[in-house]
Design a protein around this motif. Structure first.
Motif, mmCIF file in Angstrom:
data_model
loop_
_atom_site.group_PDB
_atom_site.id
_atom_site.type_symbol
_atom_site.label_atom_id
_atom_site.label_comp_id
_atom_site.label_asym_id
_atom_site.label_seq_id
_atom_site.Cartn_x
_atom_site.Cartn_y
_atom_site.Cartn_z
ATOM 1 N N SER A 1 0.839 -1.193 0.000
ATOM 2 C CA SER A 1 0.000 0.000 0.000
ATOM 3 C C SER A 1 0.877 1.248 0.000
ATOM 4 C CB SER A 1 -0.921 0.020 1.223
ATOM 5 O OG SER A 1 -0.192 0.316 2.400
ATOM 6 N N LEU A 2 0.401 2.284 -0.667
ATOM 7 C CA LEU A 2 1.133 3.536 -0.741
ATOM 8 C C LEU A 2 1.304 4.146 0.650
ATOM 9 C CD1 LEU A 2 2.388 5.896 -2.289
ATOM 10 C CD2 LEU A 2 0.075 6.785 -2.662
ATOM 11 N N GLU A 3 0.290 4.034 1.494
ATOM 12 C CA GLU A 3 0.358 4.630 2.832
ATOM 13 C C GLU A 3 1.495 4.052 3.652
ATOM 14 O OE1 GLU A 3 -2.362 3.523 1.374
ATOM 15 O OE2 GLU A 3 -3.351 5.452 0.975
ATOM 16 N N LEU B 1 3.127 8.649 -6.619
ATOM 17 C CA LEU B 1 3.747 7.820 -5.574
ATOM 18 C C LEU B 1 5.061 8.469 -5.133
ATOM 19 C CD1 LEU B 1 3.371 4.293 -7.274
ATOM 20 C CD2 LEU B 1 1.679 5.522 -5.913
ATOM 21 N N PRO B 2 5.007 9.471 -4.266
ATOM 22 C CA PRO B 2 6.234 10.169 -3.846
ATOM 23 C C PRO B 2 7.009 9.381 -2.794
ATOM 24 C CG PRO B 2 4.333 11.132 -2.748
ATOM 25 C CD PRO B 2 3.794 10.071 -3.674
ATOM 26 N N ASN C 1 6.102 -2.731 -6.813
ATOM 27 C CA ASN C 1 5.461 -3.330 -5.644
ATOM 28 C C ASN C 1 4.029 -2.854 -5.474
ATOM 29 O OD1 ASN C 1 7.144 -5.192 -4.260
ATOM 30 N ND2 ASN C 1 8.488 -3.531 -3.645
ATOM 31 N N VAL C 2 3.784 -1.582 -5.787
ATOM 32 C CA VAL C 2 2.456 -1.000 -5.586
ATOM 33 C C VAL C 2 1.485 -1.436 -6.678
ATOM 34 C CG1 VAL C 2 1.143 1.157 -5.486
ATOM 35 C CG2 VAL C 2 3.319 0.976 -4.280
ATOM 36 N N GLN D 1 -8.090 2.991 -7.158
ATOM 37 C CA GLN D 1 -8.983 3.958 -6.524
ATOM 38 C C GLN D 1 -8.396 4.526 -5.236
ATOM 39 O OE1 GLN D 1 -11.863 4.934 -8.081
ATOM 40 N NE2 GLN D 1 -11.071 3.630 -9.738
ATOM 41 N N ASP D 2 -7.395 3.824 -4.682
ATOM 42 C CA ASP D 2 -6.825 4.254 -3.400
ATOM 43 C C ASP D 2 -5.654 5.227 -3.573
ATOM 44 O OD1 ASP D 2 -5.406 2.147 -4.596
ATOM 45 O OD2 ASP D 2 -4.439 1.611 -2.705
#
Length: 465
Positions: free
Chosen positions: A12-14, A86-87, A97-98, A400-401
């Motif tokens: 996940s990006l988070e 995606l910073p 990976n994402v 969407q996330d």
């Protein structure tokens, strides 16, 4: 969870953004362009416009650079969208990976490890050769045993200057990006100033008759474009810095696309002047820019080119060592390599462990290993990453996330990402057979590491079991 499900599991990006908060955000758009130009513009600008004009395209080398820049620009736009959305650290490895899953991400990371480290090791030996030649001009000579890779049969044991310059670059980086950015920016200014001096001085000696015939070789423009495409590689190192950039949604696209625009202008300007000073037929020499200046009585040209080459190679090493350390940090952060590689120094926000590790490996390669036959592997690693990033824009848009309401977006979606991916695949299959054989060996080693260590220590997988 089955093996296939583990390989396809996406990060996940988070999670990445939270992990990368430890890195210091200190870089501006100007710093990114300097980093990119530092990686892209090296000794090639003093060599390729002459040798490719002489052997493939003639004065039409100008159009060859324009075409190569346009093709490379497609991949650059795809990187710009990824880095804006995606910073995070790790460039194509983290993007993979994402959007694709852990296994593809690992393969992209493994390809980039090869690209970054091998390119720095090769450039360090070139820098050492120029520096030793400069010392010889002052009648200073290092012992022969310290001037080449380990080859006792020819009396060389270590390329000392190559090792020392790598250690010096790493020392600069160890003081944080703020310090090394100042040095990088200064060296880039010197390099561009030298290129502009050549262009301005050379304009006074241009003879339009040297541009005729403009197309001396059938199919020469496209052949030349294929040959000079690799001169633009390196802008992707800008993407590796995303986690350390202020306002990445704005500055990352500026840094990546700005790098390509500036590099294209410089390559085209040098090509125009160089082929106008002397006939393209005479430019198939080791130092065409210096040769052209000497041909019109400007003998200071050789020294100027040597200084520009030293500055160019130094900034390339700084950019590539920086990028490789952030790449290894990202892989260690995820547990696919030992987790201590993902540690960040609390004092200066630097991934010291990964920087030290890649420095040791690069110094050993540059100082002890003959690299001439391996440099094509740099190209295959880069093109594999370009291919997946280009096609990856399509699944990225479907997420969407991930916020796509702000930041850069590739125009004419999905046509341009598909064209970019296909163009990179065409170039991949133009690489020689021995390059593919060597890359198969490299990726086999990567698969061994992934299935025996990475998949069992992956932070993503262990935390979800």
């Amino acid at each position: 969870m089955s093996l296939l499900e583990k390989m396809r599991r996406r990060e996940s990006l988070e999670n990445y953004i939270d992990a990368d908060q430890r890195l210091v955000k200190s870089m501006s758009a100007r710093d990114l362009i300097a980093l990119g130009i530092g990686a892209v513009i090296g000794t090639g600008i003093f060599i390729l416009p002459g040798t490719v004009a002489a052997t493939k395209s003639g004065p039409a080398i100008i159009l060859s650079f324009v075409i190569a820049a346009a093709v490379c620009g497609l991949a650059a736009m795809c990187y710009a969208e990824f880095s804006s959305a995606l910073p995070i650290a790790g460039s194509a490895y983290s993007y993979g990976n994402v959007v694709y899953g852990q296994f593809i991400g690992w393969l992209l990371g493994w390809a980039l490890v090869l690209e970054y480290m091998l390119s720095v090791a090769a450039v360090s030996t070139g820098w050492a050769a120029y520096f030793n030649a400069l010392l010889a001009g002052f009648n200073i000579h290092l012992p022969h045993a310290l001037t080449g890779a380990f080859d006792p049969a020819h009396g060389t044991y270590i390329n000392l200057v190559a090792v020392l310059v790598v250690l010096f670059v790493a020392w600069l980086l160890s003081h944080g990006m703020k310090t090394s950015t100042h040095v990088q920016n200064l060296m880039v200014v010197i390099k561009i100033a030298i290129i502009l001096i050549f262009v301005v001085v050379g304009l006074f000696y241009v003879k339009p008759a040297n541009w005729h015939p403009f197309y001396p070789y059938k199919g020469g423009v496209l052949a030349g474009a294929s040959a000079v495409f690799f001169a633009f590689l390196g802008f992707d190192v800008v993407a590796a810095s995303a986690a350390e950039v202020k306002n990445p949604k704005r500055n990352m696209p500026i840094g990546i696309i700005g790098t390509l625009i500036v590099a294209s202008i410089l390559y085209v300007a040098v090509s125009i002047v160089l082929t106008g000073i002397v006939s393209y037929k005479r430019l198939n020499v080791a130092d065409p820019v210096a040769f052209a200046l000497q041909a019109v009585g400007q003998n200071w040209g050789a020294g100027l080119v040597s200084l520009g080459a030293l500055a160019g190679m130094f900034t390339m090493m700084l950019a590539m060592i920086y990028s490789s350390s952030r790449l290894v940090y990202a892989i260690g952060r995820d547990g696919l390599l030992p987790k201590w590689l993902g540690n960040v120094d609390n004092k200066n926000g630097n991934p010291t462990a990964s920087l030290t590790t890649v420095t040791i490996i690069i110094a050993v390669m540059g100082g002890l290993v003959p690299l001439e036959q391996l440099t094509n592997l740099v190209n295959i690693g880069t093109l594999i990453a370009f291919t997946f990033v280009s096609f990856g824009v399509i699944p990225l848009r479907r997420r969407q996330d991930i916020d796509h309401t702000t930041g850069f977006r590739v125009p004419w979606y999905p046509v341009l990402p598909i064209i970019s991916g296909l163009a990179c695949m065409v170039l991949l299959f133009r690489l020689p057979l021995e390059t593919w054989i060597a890359s198969i060996i490299w990726f086999s080693l990567g698969l061994l590491i992934y299935f025996t260590y990475g998949i069992h220590h992956s932070k993503l997988l262990t935390e979800t079991n």
